[in-house]
Motif scaffolding. Structure first.
Motif, PDB file in Angstrom:
ATOM      1  N   ASP A 174      44.666  51.368  47.933  1.00 18.80           N
ATOM      2  CA  ASP A 174      44.831  52.688  47.316  1.00 18.80           C
ATOM      3  C   ASP A 174      43.591  53.148  46.558  1.00 18.80           C
ATOM      4  O   ASP A 174      43.438  54.330  46.280  1.00 18.80           O
ATOM      5  CB  ASP A 174      46.056  52.673  46.384  1.00 18.80           C
ATOM      6  CG  ASP A 174      45.973  51.565  45.349  1.00 18.80           C
ATOM      7  OD1 ASP A 174      45.677  50.409  45.729  1.00 18.80           O
ATOM      8  OD2 ASP A 174      46.218  51.846  44.156  1.00 18.80           O
ATOM      9  N   LYS A 175      42.696  52.226  46.237  1.00 17.67           N
ATOM     10  CA  LYS A 175      41.478  52.603  45.511  1.00 17.67           C
ATOM     11  C   LYS A 175      40.368  53.076  46.444  1.00 17.67           C
ATOM     12  O   LYS A 175      39.311  53.478  45.991  1.00 17.67           O
ATOM     13  CB  LYS A 175      40.985  51.402  44.700  1.00 17.67           C
ATOM     14  CG  LYS A 175      41.916  51.034  43.574  1.00 17.67           C
ATOM     15  CD  LYS A 175      41.359  49.932  42.719  1.00 17.67           C
ATOM     16  CE  LYS A 175      42.325  49.639  41.579  1.00 17.67           C
ATOM     17  NZ  LYS A 175      41.814  48.581  40.700  1.00 17.67           N
ATOM     18  N   TYR A 176      40.638  53.027  47.738  1.00 17.63           N
ATOM     19  CA  TYR A 176      39.623  53.431  48.710  1.00 17.63           C
ATOM     20  C   TYR A 176      40.123  54.598  49.512  1.00 17.63           C
ATOM     21  O   TYR A 176      39.589  55.291  50.174  1.00 17.63           O
ATOM     22  CB  TYR A 176      39.277  52.247  49.622  1.00 17.63           C
ATOM     23  CG  TYR A 176      38.673  51.122  48.832  1.00 17.63           C
ATOM     24  CD1 TYR A 176      37.313  51.066  48.589  1.00 17.63           C
ATOM     25  CD2 TYR A 176      39.467  50.102  48.312  1.00 17.63           C
ATOM     26  CE1 TYR A 176      36.765  50.039  47.849  1.00 17.63           C
ATOM     27  CE2 TYR A 176      38.910  49.073  47.560  1.00 17.63           C
ATOM     28  CZ  TYR A 176      37.567  49.047  47.332  1.00 17.63           C
ATOM     29  OH  TYR A 176      37.022  48.038  46.597  1.00 17.63           O
TER      30      TYR A 176
ATOM     31  N   ASN B 141      43.347  43.978  48.962  1.00 16.84           N
ATOM     32  CA  ASN B 141      44.334  43.871  47.888  1.00 16.84           C
ATOM     33  C   ASN B 141      44.541  45.147  47.108  1.00 16.84           C
ATOM     34  O   ASN B 141      45.511  45.259  46.351  1.00 16.84           O
ATOM     35  CB  ASN B 141      43.925  42.745  46.937  1.00 16.84           C
ATOM     36  CG  ASN B 141      44.048  41.375  47.579  1.00 16.84           C
ATOM     37  OD1 ASN B 141      44.990  41.126  48.317  1.00 16.84           O
ATOM     38  ND2 ASN B 141      43.096  40.504  47.323  1.00 16.84           N
ATOM     39  N   ASN B 142      43.639  46.120  47.304  1.00 13.88           N
ATOM     40  CA  ASN B 142      43.715  47.391  46.564  1.00 13.88           C
ATOM     41  C   ASN B 142      43.397  48.570  47.476  1.00 13.88           C
ATOM     42  O   ASN B 142      42.506  49.375  47.155  1.00 13.88           O
ATOM     43  CB  ASN B 142      42.725  47.374  45.391  1.00 13.88           C
ATOM     44  CG  ASN B 142      42.956  46.209  44.452  1.00 13.88           C
ATOM     45  OD1 ASN B 142      43.846  46.274  43.626  1.00 13.88           O
ATOM     46  ND2 ASN B 142      42.175  45.170  44.599  1.00 13.88           N
TER      47      ASN B 142
ATOM     48  N   HIS C  61      38.815  42.607  48.019  1.00 14.49           N
ATOM     49  CA  HIS C  61      39.250  43.600  47.033  1.00 14.49           C
ATOM     50  C   HIS C  61      39.855  44.808  47.732  1.00 14.49           C
ATOM     51  O   HIS C  61      40.886  45.345  47.302  1.00 14.49           O
ATOM     52  CB  HIS C  61      38.079  44.022  46.144  1.00 14.49           C
ATOM     53  CG  HIS C  61      38.498  44.909  45.020  1.00 14.49           C
ATOM     54  ND1 HIS C  61      38.490  46.282  45.127  1.00 14.49           N
ATOM     55  CD2 HIS C  61      38.958  44.622  43.776  1.00 14.49           C
ATOM     56  CE1 HIS C  61      38.924  46.802  43.994  1.00 14.49           C
ATOM     57  NE2 HIS C  61      39.216  45.824  43.157  1.00 14.49           N
ATOM     58  N   MET C  62      39.239  45.232  48.826  1.00 12.75           N
ATOM     59  CA  MET C  62      39.770  46.368  49.577  1.00 12.75           C
ATOM     60  C   MET C  62      41.153  46.048  50.141  1.00 12.75           C
ATOM     61  O   MET C  62      42.043  46.903  50.130  1.00 12.75           O
ATOM     62  CB  MET C  62      38.821  46.744  50.717  1.00 12.75           C
ATOM     63  CG  MET C  62      37.512  47.325  50.251  1.00 12.75           C
ATOM     64  SD  MET C  62      36.371  47.593  51.612  1.00 12.75           S
ATOM     65  CE  MET C  62      37.015  49.145  52.232  1.00 12.75           C
TER      66      MET C  62
END
Length: 121
Positions: A119-121, A116-117, A113-114
């Protein structure tokens, strides 16, 4: 709400728990495995956390963040491989293997998940 530090993330907490469980478990491995299986599984499981720390330290650089999270994922996969050897060599029970593999799988999903995303971290 975003985590203030890497230690506040679920992935880090799960990975740290996995590394500590492996550390305790590996104490029972035969002495002849000290410089192979024991050291390798401890090193790879700990490296998951260390790579995450490195990723978070430089998360303002997206490419660096993704690269270090990818390294963390690679170390997690290596840990799964060493767990398979521990099971095949009969150093751990099927139940213990299943529990540790499940925990590693949870870590892997969160790392994915990190990746692939970022920007959310």
């Amino acid at each position: 709400m975003a985590a203030k530090t890497v230690k506040d993330t679920k992935v880090y907490q799960l990975a740290f728990s996995l590394a500590m469980q492996i550390f305790q478990l590996a104490k029972s491995f035969p002495k002849e495995e000290t410089y192979s299986l024991t050291d390798q599984i401890r090193r790879s499981s700990r490296s998951v956390c260390i790579c995450l720390r490195e990723a978070y330290r430089k998360k303002i650089y997206p490419a660096h963040f993704v690269a270090k999270v990818s390294d963390s994922d690679m170390e997690n996969s290596e840990t799964e491989g060493w767990l398979e050897f521990a099971l095949a060599c009969q150093y751990i029970s099927q139940d213990k293997y299943d529990n540790l593999y499940d925990l590693s799988n949870q870590v892997g999903k969160l790392l994915n998940h990190m990746l692939n995303n970022p920007d959310k971290y």
